[in-house]
Design an enzyme around this catalytic site. Structure first.
Site, PDB file in Angstrom:
ATOM      1  N   GLU A 105       0.835  -1.192   0.000  1.00 60.33           N
ATOM      2  CA  GLU A 105       0.000   0.000   0.000  1.00 60.33           C
ATOM      3  C   GLU A 105       0.878   1.253   0.000  1.00 60.33           C
ATOM      4  OE1 GLU A 105      -2.341  -0.521   3.491  1.00 60.33           O
ATOM      5  OE2 GLU A 105      -3.094  -2.472   2.823  1.00 60.33           O
TER       6      GLU A 105
ATOM      7  N   SER B 137      -5.869  -4.225   0.709  1.00 54.60           N
ATOM      8  CA  SER B 137      -6.381  -5.597   0.748  1.00 54.60           C
ATOM      9  C   SER B 137      -5.217  -6.543   0.944  1.00 54.60           C
ATOM     10  CB  SER B 137      -7.127  -5.922  -0.554  1.00 54.60           C
ATOM     11  OG  SER B 137      -7.534  -7.277  -0.577  1.00 54.60           O
ATOM     12  N   GLU B 138      -4.828  -6.751   2.205  1.00 55.41           N
ATOM     13  CA  GLU B 138      -3.669  -7.595   2.485  1.00 55.41           C
ATOM     14  C   GLU B 138      -3.846  -9.002   1.939  1.00 55.41           C
ATOM     15  OE1 GLU B 138      -3.144  -4.085   4.824  1.00 55.41           O
ATOM     16  OE2 GLU B 138      -4.883  -5.412   4.597  1.00 55.41           O
TER      17      GLU B 138
ATOM     18  N   PHE C 224       1.498  -2.354   8.777  1.00 51.23           N
ATOM     19  CA  PHE C 224       1.550  -2.677  10.203  1.00 51.23           C
ATOM     20  C   PHE C 224       1.407  -4.184  10.339  1.00 51.23           C
ATOM     21  CE2 PHE C 224       0.049   1.703  10.193  1.00 51.23           C
ATOM     22  CZ  PHE C 224       0.794   2.282  11.217  1.00 51.23           C
TER      23      PHE C 224
ATOM     24  N   ASP D  98      -0.004  -6.020  12.431  1.00 49.15           N
ATOM     25  CA  ASP D  98      -1.351  -6.457  12.799  1.00 49.15           C
ATOM     26  C   ASP D  98      -2.158  -6.861  11.572  1.00 49.15           C
ATOM     27  OD1 ASP D  98      -1.681  -4.904  15.825  1.00 49.15           O
ATOM     28  OD2 ASP D  98      -0.195  -4.161  14.396  1.00 49.15           O
TER      29      ASP D  98
ATOM     30  N   HIS E 251      -2.565  -1.520  15.900  1.00 42.61           N
ATOM     31  CA  HIS E 251      -1.424  -1.136  15.077  1.00 42.61           C
ATOM     32  C   HIS E 251      -0.096  -1.322  15.824  1.00 42.61           C
ATOM     33  CE1 HIS E 251      -4.780   0.960  13.178  1.00 42.61           C
ATOM     34  NE2 HIS E 251      -4.046   1.131  12.093  1.00 42.61           N
TER      35      HIS E 251
END
Length: 219
Positions: free
Chosen positions: A67, A97-98, A121, A123, A167
């Site tokens: 991103e 959209s990981e 991050f 997370d 995060h």
């Protein structure tokens, strides 16, 4: 239902092909800081951007996804600064959209590319858990060692920045729960360069953990 013993695979096969077993570094020399009479002083984040670009110059299979990696003069943290001007077609901005871009990177790795994926991050790796752990980390073993996943995931730990519970995760123990992954956590710019060079050459998925408080440290 009875299954004849002869139908069961050998027990030791459970540990085969979890990671690459070939010697990928037989013609590579490793250097310690003491081996250099001088080296350029740089910050940790400059080392990230510089060694990524150097590996893209060295190997045309290396691509970068994530991103905003091609925005804001080097992504959200300047960790890709200087790459867009040299390899704009290999620095790929992705949607938020990981699961999508991590899955795409896994497919690209299996097809012969060497993706470097930035998860902004750690997370957010939870959003791509199936791709990271059930697919990328396991498929070498499941395919009998016939498929490689030479993929590097970079992620910036933000503990201490006040970003809140969603995060501020340290992903090291989480990734260590799952087979197939190698985990690296460089603590300075010099080590980052050497460890990243090693990570890119592996035929296995590698997690590079970067704490944000190191980014401005000079080495």
């Amino acid at each position: 239902r009875y299954v004849p013993e002869a139908k069961w695979p050998a027990g030791e096969s459970a540990m085969l092909n979890i990671r690459c077993e070939e010697d990928l570094f037989s013609d590579v020399s490793f250097k310690e800081r003491e081996d250099f009479t001088r080296f350029k002083t740089m910050t940790y984040v400059e080392a990230i951007a510089g060694v990524t670009l150097r590996n893209m110059e060295r190997d045309e299979r290396v691509i970068v996804l994530g991103e905003e990696v091609a925005n804001l003069r080097g992504g959200a943290y300047a960790a890709t600064r200087g790459i867009k001007e040299v390899f704009p077609e290999r620095l790929i901005n992705t949607p938020i959209s990981e699961c999508g871009f991590v899955g795409m990177a896994g497919g690209a790795a299996s097809a012969g590319l060497r993706p470097v994926v930035e998860i902004m991050f750690p997370d957010f790796a939870l959003m791509a858990s199936d791709q990271l752990f059930n697919q990328i980390g396991k498929l070498r073993h499941m395919y009998g060692g016939n498929v490689n996943f030479p993929l590097v995931v970079r992620t910036r730990v933000a503990i201490g920045f006040g970003y809140g519970g969603q995060h501020s995760m340290d992903p090291s123990a989480y990734f260590a729960l799952f087979s197939g992954w190698r985990i690296m956590a460089p603590s300075n710019a010099f080590d980052y360069i050497g460890m990243f060079n090693t990570a890119v050459r592996f035929n296995d998925p590698v997690l590079m953990i970067e704490h944000g408080m190191l980014y401005s440290d000079t080495d």
